[in-house]
Design a protein around this motif. Structure first.
Motif: not given
Lengths: 85, 92
Positions: A51, A54-55, A58, B39, B42, B45-46
């Protein structure tokens, strides 16, 4: 040769995209069901990173985009102000 | 505009279902509810980013070069350059 260079870049992007997709999918969808002492656990960091990374990326990306936008807008605004004086 | 509306509706529906699952109103297994469901955005988006990457990379690799058309084009460029040079147009 421009073609070989393009094909190399294309193949690299293809590889990176596929790797990121499969790795992240396994990381988020499969790893929660795997026991703590299974061998496969060594290949994947703890869930927290699935988590956090990617956060973080971003946040950096969105900041970069908005920063670039504001920079361009400020520059064009300054240019317009200079022209009118 | 209609396409954007359709996409917006689809995203809103999926988002609504995801929110329902988030607050616990959907019958989900224990591990899915705590570890996987939050999750999912996410992952979306990935996946979107990697899909774009794969698309670009694949099209770069599978781009068919036509050698005959390339040579023909280079020859035409050369002829045009010579022609213009003969007419005293400055071409490097």
């Amino acid at each position: 040769m421009a073609q070989v260079n393009d094909k190399l870049i294309g193949a690299a992007m293809l590889g990176i995209g596929t790797f990121v997709f499969t790795y992240y999918s396994i990381w988020t969808l499969v790893m929660p069901f795997v026991d703590e002492d299974h061998a496969v656990r060594k290949l994947f960091p703890p869930q927290w990173f699935a988590i956090a990374i990617p956060v973080f990326l971003l946040a950096v990306g969105v900041t970069g985009i908005f920063g670039f936008l504001s920079f361009v807008m400020l520059k064009s605004g300054k240019k317009a102000a200079k022209k009118s004086t | 505009m209609a396409r954007a509306q359709r996409l917006g509706t689809l995203l809103a529906t999926i988002g609504g279902i995801w929110l329902l699952g988030l607050i616990g109103m959907l019958p989900l297994p224990e591990t899915v509810q705590t570890h996987i469901w939050p999750v999912l955005p996410l992952l979306f988006v990935v996946s979107l980013g990697s899909y774009a990457f794969i698309n670009i990379g694949y099209n770069l690799v599978a781009f068919r070069e036509c050698p005959e058309a390339y040579h023909e084009l280079m020859q035409e460029i050369q002829e045009a350059k010579d022609d213009l040079r003969a007419k005293n147009v400055d071409i490097s």
